[in-house]
Scaffold this motif. Structure first.
Motif, PDB file in Angstrom:
ATOM      1  N   PHE A 333       0.824  -1.210   0.000  1.00  0.00           N
ATOM      2  CA  PHE A 333       0.000   0.000   0.000  1.00  0.00           C
ATOM      3  C   PHE A 333       0.860   1.263   0.000  1.00  0.00           C
ATOM      4  CE2 PHE A 333      -2.237   3.287   2.493  1.00  0.00           C
ATOM      5  CZ  PHE A 333      -3.317   3.510   1.635  1.00  0.00           C
ATOM      6  N   LEU A 334       1.892   1.302   0.795  1.00  0.00           N
ATOM      7  CA  LEU A 334       2.769   2.475   0.835  1.00  0.00           C
ATOM      8  C   LEU A 334       3.543   2.643  -0.470  1.00  0.00           C
ATOM      9  CD1 LEU A 334       4.193   2.234   4.480  1.00  0.00           C
ATOM     10  CD2 LEU A 334       2.418   3.783   3.614  1.00  0.00           C
ATOM     11  N   MET A 335       3.924   1.565  -1.079  1.00  0.00           N
ATOM     12  CA  MET A 335       4.643   1.664  -2.343  1.00  0.00           C
ATOM     13  C   MET A 335       3.738   2.158  -3.472  1.00  0.00           C
ATOM     14  SD  MET A 335       6.989  -1.802  -2.117  1.00  0.00           S
ATOM     15  CE  MET A 335       7.777  -1.507  -3.674  1.00  0.00           C
ATOM     16  N   ILE A 354       8.342   9.148   0.805  1.00  0.00           N
ATOM     17  CA  ILE A 354       7.109   9.741   1.318  1.00  0.00           C
ATOM     18  C   ILE A 354       7.481  10.617   2.500  1.00  0.00           C
ATOM     19  CG2 ILE A 354       4.883   9.302   2.417  1.00  0.00           C
ATOM     20  CD1 ILE A 354       4.682   6.714   0.951  1.00  0.00           C
ATOM     21  N   TYR A 355       7.029  11.880   2.462  1.00  0.00           N
ATOM     22  CA  TYR A 355       7.303  12.793   3.564  1.00  0.00           C
ATOM     23  C   TYR A 355       6.380  12.478   4.733  1.00  0.00           C
ATOM     24  CZ  TYR A 355      10.620  15.928   1.329  1.00  0.00           C
ATOM     25  OH  TYR A 355      11.745  16.459   0.754  1.00  0.00           O
ATOM     26  N   LEU A 362      10.205   8.733   4.550  1.00  0.00           N
ATOM     27  CA  LEU A 362      10.200   7.282   4.588  1.00  0.00           C
ATOM     28  C   LEU A 362      10.355   6.722   3.182  1.00  0.00           C
ATOM     29  CD1 LEU A 362       9.723   4.736   6.390  1.00  0.00           C
ATOM     30  CD2 LEU A 362       7.299   4.927   5.778  1.00  0.00           C
ATOM     31  N   GLN A 363      11.109   5.649   3.075  1.00  0.00           N
ATOM     32  CA  GLN A 363      11.281   4.937   1.815  1.00  0.00           C
ATOM     33  C   GLN A 363      10.639   3.556   1.958  1.00  0.00           C
ATOM     34  OE1 GLN A 363      15.342   4.520   0.578  1.00  0.00           O
ATOM     35  NE2 GLN A 363      14.821   3.634  -1.410  1.00  0.00           N
ATOM     36  N   PRO A 364       9.419   3.331   1.456  1.00  0.00           N
ATOM     37  CA  PRO A 364       8.710   2.052   1.658  1.00  0.00           C
ATOM     38  C   PRO A 364       9.405   0.861   1.016  1.00  0.00           C
ATOM     39  CG  PRO A 364       7.181   3.777   0.978  1.00  0.00           C
ATOM     40  CD  PRO A 364       8.563   4.315   0.768  1.00  0.00           C
ATOM     41  N   TYR A 594      24.313   6.416   6.124  1.00  0.00           N
ATOM     42  CA  TYR A 594      23.251   7.297   6.614  1.00  0.00           C
ATOM     43  C   TYR A 594      21.938   6.905   5.953  1.00  0.00           C
ATOM     44  CZ  TYR A 594      20.335  11.448   6.932  1.00  0.00           C
ATOM     45  OH  TYR A 594      19.290  12.313   7.134  1.00  0.00           O
ATOM     46  N   GLY A 595      20.864   6.960   6.731  1.00  0.00           N
ATOM     47  CA  GLY A 595      19.529   6.664   6.215  1.00  0.00           C
ATOM     48  C   GLY A 595      18.715   5.907   7.236  1.00  0.00           C
TER      49      GLY A 595
END
Length: 647
Positions: A333-335, A354-355, A362-364, A594-595
């Motif tokens: 769903f997020l993707m 996604i902010y 966020l990176q789904p 980083y991430g």
């Protein structure tokens, strides 16, 4: 008067010859051959050597056979007629006292037991033609020598004994000074100062030269002493062989995988925080941000990831399986939301963010890796329980279609690096499920053909492929990042330039805190630092493979193998790109770069490995024993409370 050819009785006497008369003739020795005596057994040699026959117990007038039996088969001249048979008084200096009947009485230096050779208070008797007898304990015994009337010339045995004593004294002189245990053997081998002193009481006192501590050694039957176990020879291998055996035993312990996963993951995370702070300072200042901006965000993500790791490590396996389907549905769903205009955000040409508000995003697709592992492991475990994995349709469906769905959503955003890692996870699951070589090779060919088509349709991807092993920037600088990554590694040397002393991070190397943080680590920490990072990843990968190989639960096997494939494949792709061996894929180094979106699911996956390592029967038993509460409760149940004054 007794007969001349019979034995003497208790009341018989011998005739006394007149003065000046010749002594009576000696009775001829027995001519009948004596039966051969059986040879002594090897283990009785030492006891036989310490045995002394009491020759004086036979009256002088007895038959020669009796004296021969008492004197070891040797005949002795009869005593003078009319001589007194009173025993001589024992001397106190440890020397030999002759008796009137020709026998000699010896006294040991140390008091020994009555009637035994080498025991307290014994009187050892010896005939006039018998050999000298050594009394006492080995190593510190006194040697009594009797002045026999007839003494044989030293033969070969005596010469050999002297040579042995000389050689023993020479060898003892080579030994270092120190307490030497008493050895049962010939006396006089050890030089003075190296032999334990004899005491007047029973037993032997071994006195240590350090501290003056005295302890008593129990005697061995027959007058010797028991040799300590330390002097009997080495108990096992020594040197490198011994170190290898100890390392192998430690490596095979039940909790080895548990500690390897926990220790290596924490070390990689902590070292990654240090390198993120060092590599991101200049980048933050270029954006007019505080120097610790990226470090603070990574630190917050590390704290949240640690909580997720602890929760995942304490969750039972059933709960992990229950989370598989909900996690997959939420990730898909997020993707899908990422591709919706106004919700998804593009970074460096890839729309996969996604902010969440403020500085957080966020990176789904990173959570899609974890979702595929849990869902695929649960699916394959259920089919294995039903014995359906032998059919290719059950092996591929629905695992491969769902994986292709995730790959399609990722490729819509243009993230080729994440698609490569997801494909590696799919192949790992199929390999663990026992896919046939033909089927496995067919899926690999299809994936390779699709990836090649995607690379050829993008100029950016083609330029990255052309920069493999490049040492020149190119006409338009398309290999700038790859070449400067090599420069950073080359300038690090053996031990690096020091933390914070990197030159490439001052605007020369793009993305120094994300994709190319390994190059900054090589510049500041040198070859030693990079090899340490590689060793930590290798230990983590080995521990994951060990957990997957030793478990009997199919879900644990597939999930542990999938997580291990994920972390090791992503590390290889990232490090290979920095070294110029692979194209730059844009994937971060797990637990190091980083991430926060990449760190959170990775630490949850490490918690999975820890939970699986704890579920091994041997590891579970070892952890239960080390719990102080369990031990205390068990002791309280089994042991009654003692009174306050009782010990």
């Amino acid at each position: 008067m007794p007969p001349t050819d019979g034995p003497l009785g208790p009341g018989d006497t011998l005739p006394v010859p007149a003065a000046g008369a010749a002594p009576p003739p000696r009775r001829p020795a027995r001519t009948t051959p004596e039966p051969a005596r059986p040879a002594a057994a090897p283990h009785t040699t030492e006891a036989a050597a310490r045995t002394t026959v009491d020759v004086s117990s036979v009256p002088p007038g007895r038959a020669p056979a009796a004296r021969e039996a008492a004197d070891g088969g040797r005949t002795a001249p009869p005593p003078p007629v009319g001589a007194s048979a009173a025993p001589a008084a024992p001397d106190t200096a440890g020397t030999a006292a002759p008796r009137a009947d020709g026998c000699v009485v010896h006294r040991s230096v140390a008091p020994v037991a009555p009637g035994r050779v080498g025991r307290a208070g014994s009187w050892v008797r010896q005939g006039p033609r018998s050999r000298p007898v050594a009394h006492g304990y080995g190593g510190g015994a006194a040697r009594g020598v009797a002045p026999a009337p007839r003494r044989r010339a030293p033969g070969l045995a005596a010469a050999a004994g002297g040579a042995v004593r000389v050689a023993g004294a020479w060898i003892a002189g080579l030994l270092p000074a120190g307490p030497v245990p008493a050895l049962a053997g010939a006396a006089g081998i050890m030089p003075a100062g190296r032999v334990p002193a004899l005491t007047g009481g029973a037993g032997i006192a071994l006195r240590s030269r350090v501290g003056g501590e005295t302890r008593r050694a129990s005697g061995v039957r027959g007058g010797g002493t028991r040799v300590p176990s330390a002097s009997r020879g080495p108990k096992g291998p020594r040197g490198p062989r011994r170190l290898y055996e100890q390392a192998r035993r430690a490596w095979d312990r039940p909790l080895t995988a548990y500690y390897l996963i926990l220790g290596s993951s924490l070390l990689i995370t902590v070292l990654g925080l240090v390198m993120v702070y060092s590599a991101s300072m200049i980048q933050a200042l270029e954006y007019s941000l505080p120097a610790s901006y990226f470090f603070q965000k990574q630190f917050v993500a590390a704290i949240i990831g640690t909580v997720l790791l602890l929760v995942a490590s304490r969750m039972p396996v059933k709960l992990h399986r229950a989370l598989a389907y909900p996690l997959l549905m939420v990730t898909v769903f997020l993707m899908v939301l990422v591709q919706v205009p106004g919700i998804g955000h593009a970074v460096n040409g890839n729309q996969n963010w996604i902010y969440l508000g403020g500085p957080f995003q966020l990176q789904p697709s990173e959570f899609g890796k974890l979702a595929l592992i849990l869902w695929g492991a649960d699916l394959l475990a259920r089919k294995q329980d039903r014995r359906l994995l032998t059919q290719w349709k059950h092996l591929l469906v629905p695992l491969v279609p769902v994986a292709f769905l995730l790959l399609g959503l990722i490729m819509l955003g243009g993230d080729m690096g994440t698609a490569i890692i997801l494909t590696a996870i799919l192949f790992g699951l199929l390999w663990l499920a026992g896919a046939p070589t033909r089927l496995f090779g067919g899926v690999l060919c299809i994936a390779g053909f699709g990836g090649l088509m995607l690379i050829r349709t993008s100029e950016n991807r083609m330029s990255r492929l052309e920069c493999i092993g490049a040492i020149d920037l190119g006409p338009e600088g398309e290999c700038w990042q790859a070449v400067h990554g090599i420069y950073a590694l080359a300038s690090g040397g053996w031990f690096g330039s020091g933390l914070g002393a990197s030159v490439e991070k001052w605007g020369q190397l793009p993305e120094p805190h994300t994709d190319f943080i390994f190059a900054i680590a090589g510049e500041e920490l040198g070859l030693a630092g990079t090899l340490s990072v590689l060793a930590l990843f290798a230990a983590l990968g080995y521990a994951g493979i060990r957990v997957a190989g030793r478990t009997e639960d199919p879900f644990v096997r597939y999930a542990a193998g999938g997580v291990t494939t994920w972390i090791t494949a992503q590390a290889m792709v990232n490090i290979g790109a920095v070294l110029g061996l692979l194209p730059i894929a844009g994937v971060p180094l797990p637990l190091f770069s980083y991430g926060g979106s990449a760190l959170l699911p990775t630490m949850f996956a490490v918690g999975l490995l820890i939970a699986f390592a704890r579920e091994e029967p041997a590891a579970k038993a070892a952890l239960a024993v080390r719990r102080p509460g369990v031990r205390w409760k068990s002791m309280r149940r089994r042991v009654k409370k003692r009174p306050s004054g009782e010990r």
